[in-house]
Scaffold this motif. Structure first.
Motif, PDB file in Angstrom:
ATOM      1  N   SER A  70       1.154  -1.272  -0.111  1.00  0.00           N
ATOM      2  CA  SER A  70       0.073  -0.013  -0.305  1.00  0.00           C
ATOM      3  C   SER A  70       0.851   1.620  -0.041  1.00  0.00           C
ATOM      4  O   SER A  70       1.702   1.731   0.174  1.00  0.00           O
ATOM      5  CB  SER A  70      -1.194   0.152   1.427  1.00  0.00           C
ATOM      6  OG  SER A  70      -0.477  -0.309   2.115  1.00  0.00           O
ATOM      7  N   GLU A  71       0.273   2.469  -0.273  1.00  0.00           N
ATOM      8  CA  GLU A  71       1.128   3.219  -0.289  1.00  0.00           C
ATOM      9  C   GLU A  71       1.696   4.177   0.777  1.00  0.00           C
ATOM     10  O   GLU A  71       2.644   4.284   0.800  1.00  0.00           O
ATOM     11  CB  GLU A  71       0.796   4.843  -1.051  1.00  0.00           C
ATOM     12  CG  GLU A  71      -0.201   4.638  -2.629  1.00  0.00           C
ATOM     13  CD  GLU A  71      -0.812   4.932  -3.062  1.00  0.00           C
ATOM     14  OE1 GLU A  71      -0.864   6.797  -2.623  1.00  0.00           O
ATOM     15  OE2 GLU A  71      -1.034   5.540  -4.535  1.00  0.00           O
ATOM     16  N   ASN A  72       1.116   3.863   2.073  1.00  0.00           N
ATOM     17  CA  ASN A  72       1.385   4.431   3.026  1.00  0.00           C
ATOM     18  C   ASN A  72       2.100   3.502   3.981  1.00  0.00           C
ATOM     19  O   ASN A  72       3.179   4.055   4.169  1.00  0.00           O
ATOM     20  CB  ASN A  72       0.348   4.515   3.865  1.00  0.00           C
ATOM     21  CG  ASN A  72      -1.140   5.417   3.289  1.00  0.00           C
ATOM     22  OD1 ASN A  72      -0.797   7.127   2.400  1.00  0.00           O
ATOM     23  ND2 ASN A  72      -1.882   6.006   4.619  1.00  0.00           N
TER      24      ASN A  72
ATOM     25  N   ARG B  30       5.617   4.297   1.726  1.00  0.00           N
ATOM     26  CA  ARG B  30       6.986   5.268   2.381  1.00  0.00           C
ATOM     27  C   ARG B  30       7.188   5.476   3.981  1.00  0.00           C
ATOM     28  O   ARG B  30       8.206   6.072   4.283  1.00  0.00           O
ATOM     29  CB  ARG B  30       5.573   6.602   2.372  1.00  0.00           C
ATOM     30  CG  ARG B  30       5.447   7.101   1.121  1.00  0.00           C
ATOM     31  CD  ARG B  30       4.243   8.367   0.847  1.00  0.00           C
ATOM     32  NE  ARG B  30       2.735   8.326   1.792  1.00  0.00           N
ATOM     33  CZ  ARG B  30       2.638   8.570   1.215  1.00  0.00           C
ATOM     34  NH1 ARG B  30       2.063   8.297   0.232  1.00  0.00           N
ATOM     35  NH2 ARG B  30       0.631   8.275   1.117  1.00  0.00           N
TER      36      ARG B  30
ATOM     37  N   VAL C   3      -3.322   7.239  14.592  1.00  0.00           N
ATOM     38  CA  VAL C   3      -4.735   6.192  13.734  1.00  0.00           C
ATOM     39  C   VAL C   3      -6.261   6.218  14.134  1.00  0.00           C
ATOM     40  O   VAL C   3      -7.105   6.840  12.984  1.00  0.00           O
ATOM     41  CB  VAL C   3      -4.349   4.278  13.254  1.00  0.00           C
ATOM     42  CG1 VAL C   3      -2.773   3.997  13.076  1.00  0.00           C
ATOM     43  CG2 VAL C   3      -4.934   3.729  14.824  1.00  0.00           C
TER      44      VAL C   3
ATOM     45  N   ASN D 293      -6.356  11.877  10.042  1.00  0.00           N
ATOM     46  CA  ASN D 293      -6.831  12.335   8.512  1.00  0.00           C
ATOM     47  C   ASN D 293      -5.886  11.904   7.758  1.00  0.00           C
ATOM     48  O   ASN D 293      -4.616  12.573   7.737  1.00  0.00           O
ATOM     49  CB  ASN D 293      -8.256  12.689   8.386  1.00  0.00           C
ATOM     50  CG  ASN D 293      -9.788  12.469   8.798  1.00  0.00           C
ATOM     51  OD1 ASN D 293      -9.788  11.658   9.237  1.00  0.00           O
ATOM     52  ND2 ASN D 293      -9.632  13.128  10.134  1.00  0.00           N
ATOM     53  N   PRO D 294      -5.528  11.359   6.278  1.00  0.00           N
ATOM     54  CA  PRO D 294      -4.809  11.786   5.171  1.00  0.00           C
ATOM     55  C   PRO D 294      -4.882  13.222   5.088  1.00  0.00           C
ATOM     56  O   PRO D 294      -5.683  14.164   5.409  1.00  0.00           O
ATOM     57  CB  PRO D 294      -5.679  11.292   3.737  1.00  0.00           C
ATOM     58  CG  PRO D 294      -6.346  10.228   4.630  1.00  0.00           C
ATOM     59  CD  PRO D 294      -6.915  10.759   6.114  1.00  0.00           C
ATOM     60  N   GLY D 295      -3.538  13.865   5.115  1.00  0.00           N
ATOM     61  CA  GLY D 295      -3.088  15.256   5.337  1.00  0.00           C
ATOM     62  C   GLY D 295      -3.121  15.711   6.586  1.00  0.00           C
ATOM     63  O   GLY D 295      -2.389  16.829   6.052  1.00  0.00           O
TER      64      GLY D 295
ATOM     65  N   VAL E  81       3.258   8.120   9.167  1.00  0.00           N
ATOM     66  CA  VAL E  81       3.097   7.979   7.352  1.00  0.00           C
ATOM     67  C   VAL E  81       1.965   7.230   7.229  1.00  0.00           C
ATOM     68  O   VAL E  81       1.145   7.114   6.288  1.00  0.00           O
ATOM     69  CB  VAL E  81       4.147   7.873   6.949  1.00  0.00           C
ATOM     70  CG1 VAL E  81       4.028   7.182   5.866  1.00  0.00           C
ATOM     71  CG2 VAL E  81       4.908   9.215   7.086  1.00  0.00           C
TER      72      VAL E  81
ATOM     73  N   ALA F 159      -1.167   6.278   8.800  1.00  0.00           N
ATOM     74  CA  ALA F 159      -1.953   6.757   9.658  1.00  0.00           C
ATOM     75  C   ALA F 159      -2.579   7.708   7.899  1.00  0.00           C
ATOM     76  O   ALA F 159      -3.206   7.953   8.145  1.00  0.00           O
ATOM     77  CB  ALA F 159      -2.307   7.330  10.674  1.00  0.00           C
ATOM     78  N   GLY F 160      -1.450   8.189   6.988  1.00  0.00           N
ATOM     79  CA  GLY F 160      -1.804   9.053   5.499  1.00  0.00           C
ATOM     80  C   GLY F 160      -1.493  10.838   5.862  1.00  0.00           C
ATOM     81  O   GLY F 160      -1.822  11.278   5.418  1.00  0.00           O
ATOM     82  N   GLY F 161      -0.907  10.484   7.463  1.00  0.00           N
ATOM     83  CA  GLY F 161      -0.656  12.131   8.350  1.00  0.00           C
ATOM     84  C   GLY F 161       0.689  12.383   7.218  1.00  0.00           C
ATOM     85  O   GLY F 161       1.189  11.790   6.641  1.00  0.00           O
TER      86      GLY F 161
END
Ligand SMILES: Cc1ncc(COP(=O)(O)O)c(C=O)c1O
Length: 407
Positions: free
Chosen positions: A18-20, A23, A122, A126-128, A146, A148-150
């Motif tokens: 997965s992308e997260n 990273r 988590v 939220n993302p961003g 990362v 968690a998309g943060g």
């Protein structure tokens, strides 16, 4: 029939990670651990300053409590947040030490402090969303963010000797800031945030609606004149967006048992229970009983460990500061020294990672590269190892430094 080794394995790169997760970085501390293990396996006499865990055994009374729990058949699932007895023991500990009245709905046990941090991040990010992380940081903080998309937003603190200031936090805040992660005493720097500064920072974050995770895994290992301080002792209004991540790993030499806890407002705890309930569920049931004994039983072992760390720290600091090219500030807590080795980056050597690598190759001595903690130019030396190892290892570091500097 095909043997296992004959079955073609897909190259790792073909796995659609997965992308997260793609990273995320692997842990620098784990890399140091593996380097030491590889040397030992090859029969080399290694000096290992990489380990972030006490070299002491878990106290006997704690082991006995786990054995008794197993014998008594306390081997089943418990509620995800832990047995009532461990919640009560944690609440009582915080009342005794910090005069705080936590409620059971605000306490949960976790598989080590690491899971408490993971749960806290988590459930909130939220993302961003931006998460403030002072440098140098414990390796896991940015990776969980990362995951968690943060977006980790690092705060430079070298100018203030790695002690975070209110002004530094103020400057880093943006409208997207959601969380600040604090860690005092700090791994890797050993720095302790003075109580007054802690309070002022939480006044600011509370006013700005920013949440705080306070990682207090090294809470009890503080060297005077620095003081033991928990964010739990702050007034209730400053704790309305605060999650404390605690651990039994270091305090009671229980790293392998995997017991930690989170103390947070009831709604945050409820969300964390939801995540944990669908991932790992409860902390190992026997380890929970061991942790009850750790908190309620005799505390001499903690004082004994602290006294031993105090002696090692004193010896180590003096010896490190006498090595050419190395500067080391006094750590106020935890069990790490975090020397600046930039004075040794000469004659072809460019980074602290290369310094650490040459230490392994030429002197069979393992330290952790500061770059993994966001502090290139530094290395982390764990003194959770015997004084004999410390003396031998520091001699080896000196030999390398002198060779590099040709003194
Ligand atoms: C700063 C810090 N936080 C949290 C942890 C997690 O410890 P555990 O999950 O064993 O409780 C560690 C372990 O090294 C640490 O150094």
């Amino acid at each position: 029939m095909k043997t296992l080794s004959a079955i073609p394995m897909p190259a790792m790169s073909s796995f659609p990670v997965s992308e997260n997760v793609a990273r995320m970085q692997s842990s620098a501390t784990m890399a140091a651990m593996q380097a030491a293990e590889a040397l030992r396996a090859a029969g080399v006499n290694v000096c290992d300053f990489g380990a972030g865990e006490p070299d002491f055994d878990t106290p006997e009374n704690i082991k006995q409590a786990a054995a008794a729990a197993m014998k008594a058949g306390r081997t089943k699932y418990t509620s995800a947040g832990g047995i009532r007895e461990i919640q009560t023991a944690i609440i009582d500990f915080y009342r005794r030490e910090f005069g705080t009245e936590y409620q059971p709905a605000e306490v949960m046990t976790t598989a080590g402090g690491k899971q408490a941090i993971f749960n806290a991040v988590v459930t909130l990010i939220n993302p961003g969303d931006e998460v403030l992380i002072p440098k140098p940081y414990w390796v896991t903080f940015p990776e969980v963010v990362v995951f968690a998309g943060g977006i980790p937003v690092f705060i430079e603190t070298e100018e203030t000797d790695f002690v975070l200031t209110l002004e530094q936090v103020q400057q880093a805040i943006t409208p997207r800031t959601r969380l600040l992660i604090l860690n005092s005493p700090s791994n890797p720097s050993g720095r302790v945030l003075p109580p007054n500064d802690f309070r002022r920072i939480l006044e600011l974050t509370t006013e700005r609606g920013i949440y705080v995770v306070s990682d207090e895994c090294y809470l009890r290992f503080v060297y005077p004149p620095a003081e033991v301080f928990s964010a739990a002792s702050l007034p209730a209004e400053l704790r309305s967006r605060l999650c404390i991540a605690g651990s039994f790993s270091k305090t009671y030499a229980m790293t392998g048992w995997r017991v930690g806890y989170a103390l947070a407002p009831a709604e945050w705890t409820k969300a964390m229970l939801k995540v944990q309930g669908h991932s790992t569920s409860n902390t190992n049931s026997m380890a929970q009983w061991a942790a009850v004994e750790a908190l309620n039983g005799p505390q001499e072992s903690v004082a004994t460990m602290l006294a031993e760390y105090t002696k090692r720290r004193e010896w180590l600091l003096k010896a490190l500061c006498e090595i050419p090219g190395i500067k080391c500030a006094e750590p106020e807590g935890a069990f790490y020294a975090f020397p600046d080795v930039r004075g040794c980056l000469k004659n072809g050597l460019k980074t602290s990672g290369e310094f650490a690598q040459r230490l392994i190759e030429e002197e069979h001595t393992v330290v952790t590269d500061g770059a993994g903690f966001g502090a290139e130019g530094y290395v982390r030396i764990s003194y959770a190892t015997s004084i004999e190892q410390i003396k031998e290892g520091v001699g080896r570091i000196r030999r390398l430094a002198e060779r590099i500097l040709k003194v």
